[in-house]
Design an enzyme around this catalytic site. Structure first.
Site, PDB file in Angstrom:
ATOM      1  N   LYS C  11      38.584  36.369  42.550  1.00  8.46           N
ATOM      2  CA  LYS C  11      38.772  37.644  43.118  1.00  8.46           C
ATOM      3  C   LYS C  11      38.520  38.860  42.241  1.00  8.46           C
ATOM      4  O   LYS C  11      39.017  38.798  41.004  1.00  8.46           O
ATOM      5  CB  LYS C  11      40.087  37.754  43.590  1.00  8.46           C
ATOM      6  CG  LYS C  11      40.437  38.774  44.553  1.00  8.46           C
ATOM      7  CD  LYS C  11      40.132  38.467  45.948  1.00  8.46           C
ATOM      8  CE  LYS C  11      40.869  39.308  47.079  1.00  8.46           C
ATOM      9  NZ  LYS C  11      40.468  38.601  48.338  1.00  8.46           N
ATOM     10  N   THR C  56      41.107  33.473  47.523  1.00  7.96           N
ATOM     11  CA  THR C  56      41.215  34.593  46.722  1.00  7.96           C
ATOM     12  C   THR C  56      42.284  35.457  46.857  1.00  7.96           C
ATOM     13  O   THR C  56      42.792  36.390  46.166  1.00  7.96           O
ATOM     14  CB  THR C  56      39.735  35.161  46.659  1.00  7.96           C
ATOM     15  OG1 THR C  56      39.579  35.653  47.987  1.00  7.96           O
ATOM     16  CG2 THR C  56      38.575  34.360  46.266  1.00  7.96           C
ATOM     17  N   ASP C  57      42.846  35.525  48.300  1.00  8.70           N
ATOM     18  CA  ASP C  57      43.875  36.247  48.722  1.00  8.70           C
ATOM     19  C   ASP C  57      44.875  35.902  47.699  1.00  8.70           C
ATOM     20  O   ASP C  57      46.168  36.712  47.321  1.00  8.70           O
ATOM     21  CB  ASP C  57      44.174  35.946  50.015  1.00  8.70           C
ATOM     22  CG  ASP C  57      44.959  37.095  50.541  1.00  8.70           C
ATOM     23  OD1 ASP C  57      44.574  38.358  50.648  1.00  8.70           O
ATOM     24  OD2 ASP C  57      46.253  36.870  51.012  1.00  8.70           O
ATOM     25  N   PHE C 152      16.023  56.234  11.501  1.00  7.73           N
ATOM     26  CA  PHE C 152      15.360  55.017  11.903  1.00  7.73           C
ATOM     27  C   PHE C 152      13.589  55.068  11.464  1.00  7.73           C
ATOM     28  O   PHE C 152      13.075  56.018  11.917  1.00  7.73           O
ATOM     29  CB  PHE C 152      15.142  54.881  13.535  1.00  7.73           C
ATOM     30  CG  PHE C 152      14.466  53.760  14.157  1.00  7.73           C
ATOM     31  CD1 PHE C 152      15.099  52.471  13.553  1.00  7.73           C
ATOM     32  CD2 PHE C 152      13.606  54.006  15.066  1.00  7.73           C
ATOM     33  CE1 PHE C 152      14.570  51.517  14.123  1.00  7.73           C
ATOM     34  CE2 PHE C 152      13.182  52.784  15.382  1.00  7.73           C
ATOM     35  CZ  PHE C 152      13.504  51.449  15.282  1.00  7.73           C
ATOM     36  N   ARG C 169      18.629  61.553  12.730  1.00  2.00           N
ATOM     37  CA  ARG C 169      18.803  61.656  14.118  1.00  2.00           C
ATOM     38  C   ARG C 169      19.942  61.609  14.599  1.00  2.00           C
ATOM     39  O   ARG C 169      20.989  61.050  13.922  1.00  2.00           O
ATOM     40  CB  ARG C 169      17.789  60.215  14.884  1.00  2.00           C
ATOM     41  CG  ARG C 169      18.333  59.069  14.302  1.00  2.00           C
ATOM     42  CD  ARG C 169      17.602  57.834  15.081  1.00  2.00           C
ATOM     43  NE  ARG C 169      18.289  56.591  14.974  1.00  2.00           N
ATOM     44  CZ  ARG C 169      17.924  55.505  15.703  1.00  2.00           C
ATOM     45  NH1 ARG C 169      17.051  55.491  16.581  1.00  2.00           N
ATOM     46  NH2 ARG C 169      18.720  54.628  15.573  1.00  2.00           N
ATOM     47  N   GLN C 212      20.693  48.449  15.153  1.00  5.03           N
ATOM     48  CA  GLN C 212      21.145  46.959  14.838  1.00  5.03           C
ATOM     49  C   GLN C 212      22.001  47.015  13.595  1.00  5.03           C
ATOM     50  O   GLN C 212      23.020  46.156  13.387  1.00  5.03           O
ATOM     51  CB  GLN C 212      19.907  46.438  14.247  1.00  5.03           C
ATOM     52  CG  GLN C 212      18.994  45.680  15.755  1.00  5.03           C
ATOM     53  CD  GLN C 212      17.938  46.984  16.101  1.00  5.03           C
ATOM     54  OE1 GLN C 212      18.110  48.284  15.927  1.00  5.03           O
ATOM     55  NE2 GLN C 212      17.092  46.387  17.090  1.00  5.03           N
ATOM     56  N   ASN C 238      21.553  52.648  23.128  1.00  5.77           N
ATOM     57  CA  ASN C 238      20.959  53.646  22.397  1.00  5.77           C
ATOM     58  C   ASN C 238      20.544  54.853  23.589  1.00  5.77           C
ATOM     59  O   ASN C 238      19.775  54.640  24.063  1.00  5.77           O
ATOM     60  CB  ASN C 238      19.682  53.045  21.683  1.00  5.77           C
ATOM     61  CG  ASN C 238      19.377  54.167  20.612  1.00  5.77           C
ATOM     62  OD1 ASN C 238      19.993  55.574  20.442  1.00  5.77           O
ATOM     63  ND2 ASN C 238      18.238  54.180  19.792  1.00  5.77           N
ATOM     64  N   HIS C 240      19.568  58.079  24.016  1.00  7.82           N
ATOM     65  CA  HIS C 240      18.471  58.987  23.422  1.00  7.82           C
ATOM     66  C   HIS C 240      18.900  60.417  23.381  1.00  7.82           C
ATOM     67  O   HIS C 240      19.154  61.007  24.585  1.00  7.82           O
ATOM     68  CB  HIS C 240      17.140  58.665  23.746  1.00  7.82           C
ATOM     69  CG  HIS C 240      16.855  57.273  23.635  1.00  7.82           C
ATOM     70  ND1 HIS C 240      16.853  56.544  22.204  1.00  7.82           N
ATOM     71  CD2 HIS C 240      16.226  56.266  24.360  1.00  7.82           C
ATOM     72  CE1 HIS C 240      16.359  55.290  22.317  1.00  7.82           C
ATOM     73  NE2 HIS C 240      16.048  55.083  23.814  1.00  7.82           N
TER      74      HIS C 240
END
Lengths: 276, 276, 276, 276
Positions: C11, C56-57, C152, C169, C212, C238, C240
């Site tokens: 659920k 699931t109830d 970068f 940046r 990274q 990322n 931008h």
């Protein structure tokens, strides 16, 4: 006879981030802006004549260019400058700048690293025409809850009424409100902060007999304490929290365990204003 | 003197599914409904007096109960019945029913299995007051594109204008439109379908010199061909498709490869109506 | 031969709010919970035999019932209790509790009124099987930005490369991370807070040569400073921010004015762990 | 010893529209693409050495450039070409192309105007490595309902079970499924269409004793009728429709009036495959 009625156009969701570089310490301004123009653009519709149509791409460029030198203080002041410029263009009779400011807070002293605070949006709507600018400031996406001092009873009952009266319920809402200032030129940063504090004070402290009453109490408090404000519109969706029936499991539930729901929701909105 | 201004309240996003069981063959009706009431509810705000406040939970119950026997034809007719009932309650001066119908199509003949068709929402707004009901029908989330017969040129240039004129561009939009019928009591299913066909015809066939002109041409076509309609409001966001510069890769791009964007977008809306 | 492969069910999006009533002062717990079970449910698929299928109830009911008395501390501890219960049911081999905690802060001292703080979600994933519980804690929707100390460059160039190298940046991200604890039974509240502080410290302070490298630096800092953690997975999209070209308007743009974008975005994710 | 574990990166949500101009008649291709690379990128994390890191911007450029001449048939074939190119770059060991195709249908014969059909997404995932490409095709956002032939009973009951058994319920789902082809090089357009038809046939026709059984029946039908497919994964969230209790209003509700809900929902997923 077929004719053109009301019409307006503009550019929506212009995403602007400005890094304010004051020596080594940066600040982040992060705005989402909608521009809307009204004016003598009828022939673009009826005759395909674009000679008066400020391209929406131009509106976007204008905002980025203006941000460089003129986004130095409040968003309201920035919107006034933009509105006055756009209103000075041929054919434009009214420029409406709608914006949301996203707030970033510095993560650590001395570091230019920031965290976006999503617990409220600051909004502003500035309409500029021949008569000058009208400024509305506001908040949106302000999610609030009262777990006490909220009741709802005394409402009429008909054959379709099953809701029980309650003298103690959760009130939860995603508040949106905006208020009009009597004058466009005030200290917007200070006034905005003060109004929001009043709003939170009033919301926290009052006893509520309905979301309607909450709107009135919060709106009236703002008008009473902030003479700059001459009108406020508040929208308080009622985000229901339903008490779970735990009796099948041999448990009582005395106002402890709730299902939070999104839909359906109550929608309650009103304007509170200074009368004549 | 602080006073209450305009106010309204109701229940939003009531989700209703009805399985119409006509012998072995079922049909699915799937509606999302917002109810809004206007009327003499001021004392709920200013005095915490709920004696006139129809609970929004009661509105919800009313809709489910009415759906059982009275949701038999068009959504417009259902909304009129709801509006008349709500407007008959004490203190209610005006009831507005806003709804969206989600369309399901049978998957296979003879089987009660269905697929939701998300390519358009049907909308209706019915406002009922002492003077009767005013019906607006409409469509939303209708995503359309013209890959030909769309240009944009002749617009004014100032120091912030960089957009190039073009005699051939993609026009893409998520159209929302709604139109008012002169009379509330018409054959809503047939009229709705006919208006949508005209809308699609006009959108497909015309030459566009701007989104503005498209609105005019589509709106005028509907008014010309459907005398039941006396006003239409159209909103056509301009969802920009930018031509990709492939020259760095030694390739030409003669109107073939585009980036589809969501933001920012142009926002263009207007009303076309019968004049006097 | 056609056979059933991996299967799981449960659920999702169980919304639970608990008002903790400690005398006059309330506290709000607000959770969204997904339950997933793995086990000997194959015959439900292949034979329509539901005799092993926990409804699931029932999972939902179990959570609300358990919340009454056993949601008293950390979400991790609550998830362990739930997992152990579910894992004790016939046919269940593994129970996975995934949850998000929404944080509410008191608006004003002495008042039971709260504001939802949407600037981060706390997450937990607890998998319980015969061998006990494995706990992962985490954060999501943590929107961060570095306006300095991010570069970068040095990446390879081929015929499709147009990106310029940059030594300065904006790095912006919506961080999601989750880490596994060596032991399930620790002081989860204190440890969670401490790990998040380390994460924010490391993010703010480091020099980044790529997203990274940021992942590595942040992940390593957490492993170095928190011996309870033996593995962390970090996902840093990322988001931008493109520098706007203001030269057509006669303006320089030295790292001040940016367009914030949502799509496309870089997607970078990695696990940092203790080696053997 | 702290070390880097699994890592992957790429570009997500690359939005590509191609207008295929075949004489006067255009066609629209509309894709959203995610690229993910795996390979020898560890030093970017641990040493800030980007010399092996294909910029995600380059991935985006590559896709737009390749779309010009190589997006001529199925999305699967396009993804294979992209994957093979990316896998040929230094340091890349595996390239995964995940894409969604948005379908547009011509509005009127002879006109280059189109309507986006949002009733299903076509998906494809192509993983390319040294061993070649593995292709998974699929569908997503396929909203289906059975208003008959769906039951749920015979499940175990414990102290937290309140759900009633039913021999007639609505089953509604937003189906997502993807299947792996034995060979990457097949007629993808024809095979995709045929598999979807089988899926819809099986969904419409079968008697279901649970969502689990539905998955098995649909998955098995596809494997039985399409030898190209050697495995299918199906996810069928159970979007509950609750029968409204109309007895307080003096009305019966014999499977007619339902509340459609979004949360919580059942989450059921499984793989059906060819055994050995």
């Amino acid at each position: 006879m077929i004719e053109l009625g009301e019409h307006r156009y503009g550019k929506s969701t212009i995403r602007l981030v400005k890094i304010v570089r004051d020596g080594r310490a940066h600040a982040v301004r992060d705005l989402t802006i909608d521009v809307t123009l009204e004016g003598a653009f009828g022939r673009a519709y009826t005759d395909g004549d674009n000679s008066a149509v400020v391209a929406t791409d131009t509106m976007k460029n204008t905002i980025y260019a203006f941000a460089k030198d003129r986004l130095t203080g409040s968003v309201e002041d920035f919107a006034i400058v933009l509105g006055e410029h756009l209103c000075g263009l041929p054919s434009v009779e009214r420029a409406i700048i709608d914006l949301r400011e996203h707030h970033w807070t510095r993560l650590r002293p001395g570091e230019n690293a920031f965290r976006r605070d999503a617990s409220m949006l600051r909004t502003a709507t500035v309409a500029t025409g021949a008569e000058g600018s009208v400024v509305r400031a506001g908040v949106a996406d302000l999610v609030l809850m009262k777990s006490a001092k909220s009741s709802f009873s005394g409402f009429p009952r008909d054959r379709y009424t099953t809701l029980r009266e309650t003298d103690d319920r959760i009130m939860a809402t995603r508040l949106a409100g905006d208020w009009r200032y009597r004058d466009a030129r005030i200290d917007h940063q200070a006034t905005f902060s003060a109004v929001v504090e009043t709003l939170l004070d009033a919301f926290a402290e009052h006893d509520s007999r309905s979301v309607q009453e909450t709107i009135w109490i919060v709106g009236r408090a703002i008008l009473e304490r902030h003479e700059e404000v001459d009108e406020i519109h508040l929208s308080l969706p009622n985000l229901h929290h339903w008490l779970v029936d735990l009796t099948p499991f041999g448990l009582e539930n005395d106002g402890e365990i709730f299902v939070a729901t999104n839909e359906p929701f109550g929608s309650i909105e009103a304007t509170v204003r200074r009368g004549s």
